[in-house]
Design an enzyme around this catalytic site. Structure first.
Site, mmCIF file in Angstrom:
data_model
loop_
_atom_site.group_PDB
_atom_site.id
_atom_site.type_symbol
_atom_site.label_atom_id
_atom_site.label_comp_id
_atom_site.label_asym_id
_atom_site.label_seq_id
_atom_site.Cartn_x
_atom_site.Cartn_y
_atom_site.Cartn_z
ATOM 1 C CD GLU A 65 -1.578 -2.462 2.017
ATOM 2 O OE1 GLU A 65 -2.467 -3.276 1.971
ATOM 3 O OE2 GLU A 65 -0.574 -2.676 2.119
ATOM 4 C CE LYS A 91 4.850 -8.651 -0.772
ATOM 5 N NZ LYS A 91 4.826 -8.194 0.661
#
Length: 113
Positions: A65, A91
């Site tokens: 983030e 990811k």
């Protein structure tokens, strides 16, 4: 875009690293601004790629983030002619006990004013 980075909370992630993928959606009024076959009338996606690549290869965070938010701010600052930017970051190889392909987050922002 695919990169190998060392982002993550766990020590293994910081040591071993993992692949991330980044999708960048750039909002730019090509219908209004691109009147000739001239790169100066638009935003070079090659330049944006280089900006993203340099950022993700030289910055490491605990959270994707944070990668997303800081990269979003950078792109908006470096390319003021863009109206808006949306980033998706995936990811892989996340150390979670479960079955999944990846984790993904999305952020978006627009120019102020």
């Amino acid at each position: 875009m695919q990169f190998y980075t060392y982002n993550g909370v766990l020590p293994e992630e910081k040591k071993l690293g993992q692949k991330i993928e980044i999708d960048a959606e750039l909002t730019y009024p090509i219908e209004e601004r691109v009147k000739h076959d001239d790169l100066t009338e638009t935003v070079s996606y090659s330049a944006v790629y280089k900006t993203v690549e340099e950022f993700v290869l030289t910055h490491n965070y605990d959270l994707i983030e944070s990668v997303a938010n800081h990269l979003l701010e950078l792109i908006l600052r470096e390319y003021p002619s863009l109206q808006a930017v949306q980033l998706k970051i995936r990811k892989y190889s996340v150390p979670i006990n479960g079955h999944f392909d990846n984790v993904e987050i999305e952020v978006s922002g627009q120019q102020n004013g």
